[in-house]
Design an enzyme around this catalytic site. Sequence first.
Site, PDB file in Angstrom:
ATOM      1  N   TYR A  21      50.526  23.993  29.602  1.00  0.00           N
ATOM      2  CA  TYR A  21      50.218  23.612  30.988  1.00  0.00           C
ATOM      3  C   TYR A  21      51.401  23.912  31.885  1.00  0.00           C
ATOM      4  O   TYR A  21      52.552  23.676  31.503  1.00  0.00           O
ATOM      5  CB  TYR A  21      49.916  22.112  31.072  1.00  0.00           C
ATOM      6  CG  TYR A  21      48.465  21.838  31.368  1.00  0.00           C
ATOM      7  CD1 TYR A  21      47.867  22.384  32.508  1.00  0.00           C
ATOM      8  CD2 TYR A  21      47.686  21.061  30.526  1.00  0.00           C
ATOM      9  CE1 TYR A  21      46.536  22.156  32.788  1.00  0.00           C
ATOM     10  CE2 TYR A  21      46.346  20.831  30.805  1.00  0.00           C
ATOM     11  CZ  TYR A  21      45.774  21.378  31.932  1.00  0.00           C
ATOM     12  OH  TYR A  21      44.462  21.160  32.211  1.00  0.00           O
ATOM     13  N   GLU A  61      51.132  23.637  35.824  1.00  0.00           N
ATOM     14  CA  GLU A  61      50.691  23.565  37.230  1.00  0.00           C
ATOM     15  C   GLU A  61      51.883  23.697  38.176  1.00  0.00           C
ATOM     16  O   GLU A  61      52.940  23.096  37.958  1.00  0.00           O
ATOM     17  CB  GLU A  61      49.957  22.245  37.473  1.00  0.00           C
ATOM     18  CG  GLU A  61      48.485  22.366  37.084  1.00  0.00           C
ATOM     19  CD  GLU A  61      47.779  21.049  36.946  1.00  0.00           C
ATOM     20  OE1 GLU A  61      47.742  20.531  35.817  1.00  0.00           O
ATOM     21  OE2 GLU A  61      47.282  20.549  37.963  1.00  0.00           O
ATOM     22  N   ASP A 106      39.056  43.577  49.321  1.00  0.00           N
ATOM     23  CA  ASP A 106      38.750  43.223  47.927  1.00  0.00           C
ATOM     24  C   ASP A 106      38.651  44.544  47.167  1.00  0.00           C
ATOM     25  O   ASP A 106      37.623  45.224  47.192  1.00  0.00           O
ATOM     26  CB  ASP A 106      37.433  42.437  47.872  1.00  0.00           C
ATOM     27  CG  ASP A 106      37.029  42.068  46.443  1.00  0.00           C
ATOM     28  OD1 ASP A 106      37.594  42.650  45.497  1.00  0.00           O
ATOM     29  OD2 ASP A 106      36.146  41.220  46.288  1.00  0.00           O
ATOM     30  N   THR A 116      40.665  41.987  41.089  1.00  0.00           N
ATOM     31  CA  THR A 116      40.584  41.507  39.724  1.00  0.00           C
ATOM     32  C   THR A 116      41.476  42.428  38.897  1.00  0.00           C
ATOM     33  O   THR A 116      41.856  43.516  39.342  1.00  0.00           O
ATOM     34  CB  THR A 116      39.140  41.535  39.181  1.00  0.00           C
ATOM     35  OG1 THR A 116      38.572  42.827  39.432  1.00  0.00           O
ATOM     36  CG2 THR A 116      38.278  40.470  39.847  1.00  0.00           C
ATOM     37  N   LYS A 142      39.216  45.570  35.766  1.00  0.00           N
ATOM     38  CA  LYS A 142      38.319  46.708  36.004  1.00  0.00           C
ATOM     39  C   LYS A 142      39.128  48.005  35.832  1.00  0.00           C
ATOM     40  O   LYS A 142      39.641  48.239  34.748  1.00  0.00           O
ATOM     41  CB  LYS A 142      37.655  46.559  37.367  1.00  0.00           C
ATOM     42  CG  LYS A 142      36.771  45.288  37.448  1.00  0.00           C
ATOM     43  CD  LYS A 142      36.002  45.187  38.728  1.00  0.00           C
ATOM     44  CE  LYS A 142      35.038  44.024  38.714  1.00  0.00           C
ATOM     45  NZ  LYS A 142      35.603  42.774  39.264  1.00  0.00           N
ATOM     46  N   ARG A 193      40.757  39.791  31.902  1.00  0.00           N
ATOM     47  CA  ARG A 193      40.038  39.143  32.999  1.00  0.00           C
ATOM     48  C   ARG A 193      41.029  38.307  33.783  1.00  0.00           C
ATOM     49  O   ARG A 193      41.846  37.587  33.209  1.00  0.00           O
ATOM     50  CB  ARG A 193      38.936  38.248  32.455  1.00  0.00           C
ATOM     51  CG  ARG A 193      37.845  39.061  31.909  1.00  0.00           C
ATOM     52  CD  ARG A 193      36.582  38.430  31.537  1.00  0.00           C
ATOM     53  NE  ARG A 193      35.762  39.580  31.214  1.00  0.00           N
ATOM     54  CZ  ARG A 193      35.103  40.295  32.116  1.00  0.00           C
ATOM     55  NH1 ARG A 193      35.039  39.906  33.367  1.00  0.00           N
ATOM     56  NH2 ARG A 193      34.462  41.376  31.762  1.00  0.00           N
TER      57      ARG A 193
END
Length: 424
Positions: A46, A48, A191, A217, A220, A226
Amino acid sequence: MQDKVIEELIKAETKRQREGLEMIPSENHTSPDVLKALGSRLTDKYSEGYPGKRYYGGCEVVDKVENLARDRAKKLFGVSHANVQPYSGSPANQAIYFALVDPGDTVMGMHLYYGGHMTHGLKVNFSGTLYNSVQYHTGKDGYLDYEEMADMATREKPKLIFVGATAYPRIFDWKKLREIADLCNAWLIADVSHISGLIVAGAHPSPVGYAHVIMTTTHKTLRGPRGAMILCDGNPSNPLKAVERTPENLPTLIDRAIIPGLQGGPHNHQTAAIAIALREASLPSFKTYGKQIVKNAKKLADELTKRDFELVTGGTDNHLLLVDLTNKKVIGAEAEVALGKAGITMNKNTVPFDPRPPFSPSGIRMGTPALTTRGMKEAQMVQIAEWIDQVIEHRNDDKFLEKIHRDVKKLCKQYPLPGEAKAK
Ligand code: DSN
C-alpha cells in the site's frame, strides 16, 4: 500453481493468443519483463499518496519505482508533469473531469457511435449524466467534422472538450482542435489511448503544446500493462493550498483528483510495469515498431479495398481500420463470430451514421499493433486480407473456417509471442 483451474485457464488463454491473430486495435502483446513486474511482490504494497508524501510506511522502494515511471513518462512525451497512478483509462478520464469542471457544467466530446469513447460524454456514462454533455460526430465521409465542432463550441460554450477516439482511422489536427477549444476558452483534453505508441514512434503528431491535458492508457499501442497516465505542463504547488483552475495549476489539480479525489492506493506492480514499458518505448526499435504498425494497417487497407471491402474514410493513417460490411451483406456480429472461428480476433463496431443498433452494428474494427509486435509485415497483411475475405464469403461453412484456422496457426508458429521461441 496450486490452483489448477486458474492455471489451466491461463494456459488456455496463452494458447489462444499464440495460435490466433489478435486484431482488436486496442490490444497488444506485452514483453516478458512487463509480465514479470505484474507478477511481482510490488502488488502487496500500500502506498496512498505520492513519492515522498505517503500515508504508509515502507514506501522507500515503491517511491523509487513511481519516480522512475514518472520521469520516463515526462521524458518520452516531453511534458513537465506525469501522474502514473490511474488504474485505467476510464478512471483517468473521470479524474480529469473531477479536476477541471463541476457537475452540471457543459462538456463536449465525440459520440461513441462515431468513434469516440463512453467517457467522452455518452448519456448513459457518468460523463453524460453528471455533466451537461454535447456530442460531436464525424461527417458523412467518416472524417472529424471540424466545422461542426467549431459551431458547437461557439454555440454551447463547453468548459472542456475531449478529443480522442476508439474507432477513428485518421490523424487528429491538434492545432485546429486547440483553436476550436480557444473559441470558448475550454480545456482541451487529448485522449490518445489508442495512438500514444504511434506518437512516441513519430508516426502520429503529438498533442503536446496544444492540449492542456493528455491522457493515455498504457496497454494499447504503447504496449505496456493495463493502466493509464495523465500528462500535462505547469507547476506543482504546495499541496495544502487551495488552487484555482488555471493551466499553471494543472499538475496539482490532476494529482489531487486522483488521490484523494477518486482513487486509493496505487497499483505498484502496474507502475513498475509501466516504467518498463516506457523504457522499451524509448528504444530506437520502438520507433521502427510504431512506423511498421501504420505500414501494416495501410497495406491491410489496400488489400481489403482490392477485395471490395468498404473502409470508413477510404483507408487509414494509423493502426486501425473501420470496415462497413453492408455491401458484403453480413453484419458485424456475424463477421466477428466467423473470423473468431478461423482464429482471427476483431470486434463488431458501429460505423458513422450506422442505421443498425449499437449491439448489432454494420461494421467491424480491426488493427495491427499486436500482429506487428509478433514481427509481421506487409507480406503477412496480404495473406491476412485474403483470409478475412474468404472467411466472410464462407462464414457459414464451419469446415472451411476450421481449415483457415489451421493455416492461421501455421503462420502464427513463425511469429511467436514476445519471449517465446519460434515453434518447429
Ligand atoms: N475498450 C477500448 C477499446 O477497445 O478501444 C477503449 O476503452
